[in-house]
Design an enzyme around this catalytic site. Sequence first.
Site, PDB file in Angstrom:
ATOM      1  N   TRP A   1     -10.519   0.624   7.225  1.00 36.05           N
ATOM      2  CA  TRP A   1     -11.442  -0.213   6.444  1.00 36.05           C
ATOM      3  C   TRP A   1     -11.972  -1.380   7.255  1.00 36.05           C
ATOM      4  O   TRP A   1     -13.158  -1.712   7.189  1.00 36.05           O
ATOM      5  CB  TRP A   1     -10.779  -0.697   5.148  1.00 36.05           C
ATOM      6  CG  TRP A   1     -10.537   0.426   4.188  1.00 36.05           C
ATOM      7  CD1 TRP A   1      -9.325   0.857   3.718  1.00 36.05           C
ATOM      8  CD2 TRP A   1     -11.517   1.287   3.574  1.00 36.05           C
ATOM      9  NE1 TRP A   1      -9.500   1.919   2.861  1.00 36.05           N
ATOM     10  CE2 TRP A   1     -10.820   2.199   2.754  1.00 36.05           C
ATOM     11  CE3 TRP A   1     -12.910   1.369   3.644  1.00 36.05           C
ATOM     12  CZ2 TRP A   1     -11.469   3.186   2.007  1.00 36.05           C
ATOM     13  CZ3 TRP A   1     -13.561   2.349   2.903  1.00 36.05           C
ATOM     14  CH2 TRP A   1     -12.843   3.237   2.099  1.00 36.05           C
TER      15      TRP A   1
ATOM     16  N   ASP B   1     -10.934  -8.878   2.889  1.00 36.73           N
ATOM     17  CA  ASP B   1     -11.072  -7.728   1.994  1.00 36.73           C
ATOM     18  C   ASP B   1      -9.722  -7.532   1.310  1.00 36.73           C
ATOM     19  O   ASP B   1      -8.753  -7.112   1.939  1.00 36.73           O
ATOM     20  CB  ASP B   1     -11.463  -6.491   2.816  1.00 36.73           C
ATOM     21  CG  ASP B   1     -11.524  -5.212   1.975  1.00 36.73           C
ATOM     22  OD1 ASP B   1     -11.234  -5.265   0.761  1.00 36.73           O
ATOM     23  OD2 ASP B   1     -11.872  -4.162   2.546  1.00 36.73           O
TER      24      ASP B   1
ATOM     25  N   LYS C   1      -9.113  -0.260  -7.264  1.00 36.62           N
ATOM     26  CA  LYS C   1      -7.758  -0.049  -6.773  1.00 36.62           C
ATOM     27  C   LYS C   1      -6.756  -0.673  -7.752  1.00 36.62           C
ATOM     28  O   LYS C   1      -5.871  -0.025  -8.239  1.00 36.62           O
ATOM     29  CB  LYS C   1      -7.583  -0.664  -5.378  1.00 36.62           C
ATOM     30  CG  LYS C   1      -8.637  -0.234  -4.368  1.00 36.62           C
ATOM     31  CD  LYS C   1      -8.546   1.238  -4.016  1.00 36.62           C
ATOM     32  CE  LYS C   1      -9.805   1.783  -3.383  1.00 36.62           C
ATOM     33  NZ  LYS C   1     -10.126   1.273  -2.061  1.00 36.62           N
TER      34      LYS C   1
HETATM   35  C1  LIG Z   1     -11.271   1.422  -1.164  1.00 33.38           C
HETATM   36  C2  LIG Z   1     -11.471   0.353  -0.199  1.00 33.38           C
HETATM   37  C3  LIG Z   1     -12.765   0.002   0.245  1.00 33.38           C
HETATM   38  C4  LIG Z   1     -14.004   0.739  -0.195  1.00 33.38           C
HETATM   39  O1  LIG Z   1     -14.246   0.560  -1.545  1.00 33.38           O
HETATM   40  P1  LIG Z   1     -15.563   1.169  -2.224  1.00 33.38           P
HETATM   41  O2  LIG Z   1     -15.599   0.462  -3.535  1.00 33.38           O
HETATM   42  O3  LIG Z   1     -15.342   2.650  -2.345  1.00 33.38           O
HETATM   43  O4  LIG Z   1     -16.729   0.844  -1.386  1.00 33.38           O
HETATM   44  C5  LIG Z   1     -12.856  -1.041   1.137  1.00 33.38           C
HETATM   45  N1  LIG Z   1     -11.784  -1.716   1.567  1.00 33.38           N
HETATM   46  C6  LIG Z   1     -10.534  -1.397   1.155  1.00 33.38           C
HETATM   47  C7  LIG Z   1      -9.372  -2.189   1.662  1.00 33.38           C
HETATM   48  C8  LIG Z   1     -10.347  -0.359   0.259  1.00 33.38           C
HETATM   49  O5  LIG Z   1      -9.105  -0.060  -0.142  1.00 33.38           O
END
Ligand SMILES: *Cc1c(COP(=O)(O)O)cnc(C)c1O
Length: 362
Positions: A103, A173, A197
């Site tokens: 990511w 993030d 998540k």
């Molecule tokens: C799932 C995830 C993403 C991407 O998320 P989307 O909503 O599908 O764009 C980005 N960063 C992390 C840490 C993730 O777990």
Amino acid sequence: MKYDRVYNFSAGPATMPVEVLEEIRDEMLNYKGSGMCVMEMSHRSKVFQQIIDEAEADLRTLMGIPDNYKVLFIQGGATLEFAMIPMNLCKNGVFDYIVTGNWSKKAATEAKKYGKVNVIASSEDKNYSYIPDCSDLPIDDDADYVYICENETIHGTTYPVLPNTKGKILVSDQSSMFLSKPCNVSDYGLIYGGVQKNVGPAGLAIVIIREDLIREDIDPKIPVYLRFDTHANNGSMYNTPNCWAIYVCGKVFKYLLKNGGLEAMAKRNEDKAKVMYDFLDSSKMFKGTVVKKDRSLMNIPFVTGDKDKDAAVVAATKAAGFDNLKGHKSVGGLRASIYNAMPKEGVEALVEFLKKYEAENA
Ligand SMILES: *Cc1c(COP(=O)(O)O)cnc(C)c1O
């Protein structure tokens, strides 16, 4: 289990609190006397305004968000933020990235389109199985920000301490750890997360950004929708927002407040993860893939060391009512994602199953 549900260990979209799903069911056809479902409702209505206002207020209470930070609800998930962040925070056009998995690597690759990216630390040498020492990194004097993915969903790592950014803004993030434990918002310039998540339905990112970082003097060619000031100046409703996801997230915020807030979540999550890690540390068949000090409380990858065996275990777990345990292809093996909404009983039941499997297949 109630409603014939399975224990769902999906990394995202992921399991939700049953209580919240029941409330949504009960409000589906007539939301609080409005005579309609939230998905049928004008986003300009008083009823919806109250939904989004309460969601923001409850999130502010949960996280203790200071007044000089804005909360933005933006469509496009976490991935869109990979681009919006460098576009909007670009002053000198220099961005420092710490790459600890897929990511953060994707985010760094996207940022290269908007400036010079320095990868100031990386754990790629060991397939991202640890967090590098970030106490004294070569931070660029011109860096507009330092970027981290605080919990790498795929590799199962988390930062035991935040990096020393030497006075630069920290951008994080938090997608796969959002609201899993208390967070000192003022340590960051910007925190964001895709909500699917640990909070709600996919397609929405929550961005928490210090007000002075929302600038108007950015490249005028940036699409209006991708400017933070557009969302900040319009209460996250420049256009029709993801009303449904905002409504569900609001429900989850209330559920978390009712259940003791983030301190209580942290305690629960530590207890839950310990059940899994204690098992992995004592097992002869399975082992965790991450160094102990950097282990995530949310995503737990583990392997047998043999691909065919891994696949057989995944199939056996699924047949026994434990779903979505197949690991991501870049780590292989299995991965148990145990977000806030996964009950401890779910983890205990999985561990019991794996113990029995190990004894029978030793
Ligand atoms: C799932 C995830 C993403 C991407 O998320 P989307 O909503 O599908 O764009 C980005 N960063 C992390 C840490 C993730 O777990």
